[in-house]
Design an enzyme around this catalytic site. Structure first.
Site, PDB file in Angstrom:
ATOM      1  N   ARG A  33       0.834  -1.192   0.000  1.00 42.03           N
ATOM      2  CA  ARG A  33       0.000   0.000   0.000  1.00 42.03           C
ATOM      3  C   ARG A  33       0.871   1.246   0.000  1.00 42.03           C
ATOM      4  O   ARG A  33       2.059   1.195   0.327  1.00 42.03           O
ATOM      5  CB  ARG A  33      -0.920   0.006   1.227  1.00 42.03           C
ATOM      6  CG  ARG A  33      -1.825  -1.225   1.317  1.00 42.03           C
ATOM      7  CD  ARG A  33      -2.601  -1.217   2.626  1.00 42.03           C
ATOM      8  NE  ARG A  33      -3.497  -2.371   2.737  1.00 42.03           N
ATOM      9  CZ  ARG A  33      -3.165  -3.547   3.254  1.00 42.03           C
ATOM     10  NH1 ARG A  33      -1.923  -3.727   3.708  1.00 42.03           N
ATOM     11  NH2 ARG A  33      -4.038  -4.535   3.323  1.00 42.03           N
TER      12      ARG A  33
ATOM     13  N   LYS B 218      -1.721  -1.842   7.374  1.00 46.16           N
ATOM     14  CA  LYS B 218      -3.100  -1.404   7.615  1.00 46.16           C
ATOM     15  C   LYS B 218      -3.676  -2.049   8.865  1.00 46.16           C
ATOM     16  O   LYS B 218      -4.372  -1.402   9.650  1.00 46.16           O
ATOM     17  CB  LYS B 218      -3.961  -1.740   6.400  1.00 46.16           C
ATOM     18  CG  LYS B 218      -5.409  -1.310   6.528  1.00 46.16           C
ATOM     19  CD  LYS B 218      -6.181  -1.669   5.277  1.00 46.16           C
ATOM     20  CE  LYS B 218      -7.640  -1.268   5.404  1.00 46.16           C
ATOM     21  NZ  LYS B 218      -8.427  -1.631   4.191  1.00 46.16           N
TER      22      LYS B 218
ATOM     23  N   HIS C 269      -4.698   2.823  -4.830  1.00 45.47           N
ATOM     24  CA  HIS C 269      -4.890   1.518  -4.192  1.00 45.47           C
ATOM     25  C   HIS C 269      -5.241   0.444  -5.215  1.00 45.47           C
ATOM     26  O   HIS C 269      -5.045  -0.749  -4.958  1.00 45.47           O
ATOM     27  CB  HIS C 269      -5.990   1.598  -3.133  1.00 45.47           C
ATOM     28  CG  HIS C 269      -6.070   0.380  -2.263  1.00 45.47           C
ATOM     29  ND1 HIS C 269      -5.133   0.081  -1.287  1.00 45.47           N
ATOM     30  CD2 HIS C 269      -6.958  -0.649  -2.252  1.00 45.47           C
ATOM     31  CE1 HIS C 269      -5.452  -1.053  -0.699  1.00 45.47           C
ATOM     32  NE2 HIS C 269      -6.547  -1.524  -1.255  1.00 45.47           N
TER      33      HIS C 269
ATOM     34  N   ARG D 229      -2.706  -2.199  -6.068  1.00 50.67           N
ATOM     35  CA  ARG D 229      -2.679  -3.432  -5.266  1.00 50.67           C
ATOM     36  C   ARG D 229      -3.634  -4.465  -5.872  1.00 50.67           C
ATOM     37  O   ARG D 229      -3.318  -5.657  -5.929  1.00 50.67           O
ATOM     38  CB  ARG D 229      -3.064  -3.112  -3.827  1.00 50.67           C
ATOM     39  CG  ARG D 229      -3.052  -4.310  -2.871  1.00 50.67           C
ATOM     40  CD  ARG D 229      -3.203  -3.800  -1.450  1.00 50.67           C
ATOM     41  NE  ARG D 229      -3.504  -4.836  -0.478  1.00 50.67           N
ATOM     42  CZ  ARG D 229      -2.604  -5.607   0.134  1.00 50.67           C
ATOM     43  NH1 ARG D 229      -1.326  -5.452  -0.132  1.00 50.67           N
ATOM     44  NH2 ARG D 229      -2.976  -6.503   1.024  1.00 50.67           N
TER      45      ARG D 229
ATOM     46  N   TRP E 255      -2.940 -10.322   4.013  1.00 51.50           N
ATOM     47  CA  TRP E 255      -4.343 -10.334   4.427  1.00 51.50           C
ATOM     48  C   TRP E 255      -4.515 -11.295   5.598  1.00 51.50           C
ATOM     49  O   TRP E 255      -3.894 -12.353   5.642  1.00 51.50           O
ATOM     50  CB  TRP E 255      -5.252 -10.758   3.282  1.00 51.50           C
ATOM     51  CG  TRP E 255      -5.481  -9.699   2.258  1.00 51.50           C
ATOM     52  CD1 TRP E 255      -6.258  -8.597   2.393  1.00 51.50           C
ATOM     53  CD2 TRP E 255      -4.925  -9.633   0.932  1.00 51.50           C
ATOM     54  NE1 TRP E 255      -6.234  -7.840   1.236  1.00 51.50           N
ATOM     55  CE2 TRP E 255      -5.429  -8.453   0.323  1.00 51.50           C
ATOM     56  CE3 TRP E 255      -4.071 -10.450   0.203  1.00 51.50           C
ATOM     57  CZ2 TRP E 255      -5.102  -8.085  -0.963  1.00 51.50           C
ATOM     58  CZ3 TRP E 255      -3.741 -10.080  -1.081  1.00 51.50           C
ATOM     59  CH2 TRP E 255      -4.250  -8.911  -1.665  1.00 51.50           C
TER      60      TRP E 255
ATOM     61  N   TYR F 107     -10.295 -12.497  -5.937  1.00 55.28           N
ATOM     62  CA  TYR F 107      -9.411 -12.607  -7.100  1.00 55.28           C
ATOM     63  C   TYR F 107      -9.421 -14.004  -7.720  1.00 55.28           C
ATOM     64  O   TYR F 107      -8.725 -14.249  -8.697  1.00 55.28           O
ATOM     65  CB  TYR F 107      -7.980 -12.242  -6.703  1.00 55.28           C
ATOM     66  CG  TYR F 107      -7.849 -10.859  -6.127  1.00 55.28           C
ATOM     67  CD1 TYR F 107      -7.964  -9.728  -6.931  1.00 55.28           C
ATOM     68  CD2 TYR F 107      -7.639 -10.671  -4.767  1.00 55.28           C
ATOM     69  CE1 TYR F 107      -7.862  -8.453  -6.401  1.00 55.28           C
ATOM     70  CE2 TYR F 107      -7.534  -9.396  -4.219  1.00 55.28           C
ATOM     71  CZ  TYR F 107      -7.651  -8.291  -5.044  1.00 55.28           C
ATOM     72  OH  TYR F 107      -7.561  -7.035  -4.509  1.00 55.28           O
TER      73      TYR F 107
END
Length: 333
Positions: free
Chosen positions: A178, A203, A263, A266, A289, A298
């Protein structure tokens, strides 16, 4: 006021009034609430405004605290005069309908509902201000953002970026990091011989290691000598401001790209990985994640495991298809 309540707590504070009668009435109310809570387990009603003050104090370290404050302000017209135990399904319904009538999308309304749910859960589970909370269900119909670049589009974007921004974009496409993670990356956290970087400003607050492929390592080597501490700089100084600035939007315009955010680089990185055969579990670890559900979006980009199944009805394979008889179910003549 200076008194000891029935639950043993000491009250020493201003009543906020010059009237003795009003001050005595307020003290009597506090004593009654403390008595009911101590002897009967009845909790003192807490207002929405009290809860918001504490909630914002708890969340003060969040990077998105400004957004949280804005959402709380947006909820105030609906909840500002209520106590927490007065917030029920009808109140939640009024929030949903009110925001939808303003023209807000389900995604926006869901952010309001998620913040409300988080606050109520905290008031119940951590502060023990209330015993139960209403069910807060998110709205359906939220459109998942699916914006990513082709290789040619990415090359075109990089070509129109100034050098310092092009380096950040290239690193994002190579690692999936990010913007904040990239701009905060320090040389002390980079090991080029081992092709690894360690990100500490993530994050979700959990530091993670980032493997550096050849493209990422090349970008970093190009930055050596520009600053003693930070990897990515502009005119010899760390890039402190948002990457989505005038230079970014100018590059997008020249590259002919619309509706594209930083973003989304990403998303592009993750989409390219899945198209190249990277598994969802591998992608989850690469991107840092916490849950698999964040990566499953995805999955649609990888169809290799279905190729054999899809080929079973190809024209060249029609000899292997078993023809089934067609039976007529009409009445016999």
């Amino acid at each position: 006021m200076n008194a000891t309540l029935p639950n043993g707590k000491r009250v020493r504070q201003s009543s906020g009034t010059e009237s003795r009668e009003e001050a005595e009435a307020l003290l009597a109310k506090l004593k009654l609430e403390a008595f009911r809570e101590h002897h009967f387990g009845i909790k003192r009603p807490r207002t929405w405004q009290e809860a918001v003050v504490r909630y914002l104090e708890v969340k003060a370290s969040l990077r998105s605290i400004r957004d949280v404050r804005q959402i709380c302000r947006g909820l105030h017209p609906y909840l500002g005069d209520l106590t927490l135990d007065q917030i029920n399904g009808d109140v939640i319904w009024s929030i949903v309908q009110g925001e939808l009538k303003k023209g807000n999308l389900p995604a926006t309304v869901n952010r309001y509902l998620a913040t409300l749910r988080s606050l109520l859960r905290m008031a119940r589970d951590e502060w023990q201000w209330i015993d139960s909370i209403p069910k807060v269900r998110m709205l359906g119909g939220e459109v998942e953002r699916d914006r990513w670049l082709t290789r040619e589009e990415a090359d075109r974007l990089i070509r129109f970026c100034p050098d310092h921004l092009a380096a950040v974009v290239r690193f994002a496409l190579a690692t999936g990091c990010r913007a904040r993670e990239i701009l905060g990356l320090e040389w002390i956290r980079v090991d080029l011989p081992r092709k690894t970087a360690w990100i500490n400003q993530t994050k979700n607050g959990t530091p993670r290691g980032v493997p550096l492929n050849r493209d990422a390592a090349t970008v970093l080597r190009e930055q050596i000598g520009k600053h003693s501490q930070f990897c990515f700089t502009y005119r010899g100084e760390p890039i402190k401001r948002n990457v989505s600035n005038h230079a970014w939007f100018t590059a997008l315009s020249k590259a002919g790209l619309e509706d594209f955010r930083f973003h989304d680089l990403r998303h592009t990185w993750a989409s390219w990985h899945r198209q190249s055969g990277t598994s969802c579990d591998e992608l989850k670890d690469l991107g840092g994640w916490k849950t698999r559900s964040m990566v499953d979006r995805y999955a649609k980009f990888a169809t290799e495991h279905l190729a054999a199944a899809a080929s079973r009805i190809e024209s060249a394979a029609k000899d292997g298809v078993i023809e089934l008889s067609r039976f007529s179910h009409g009445a016999a003549k």
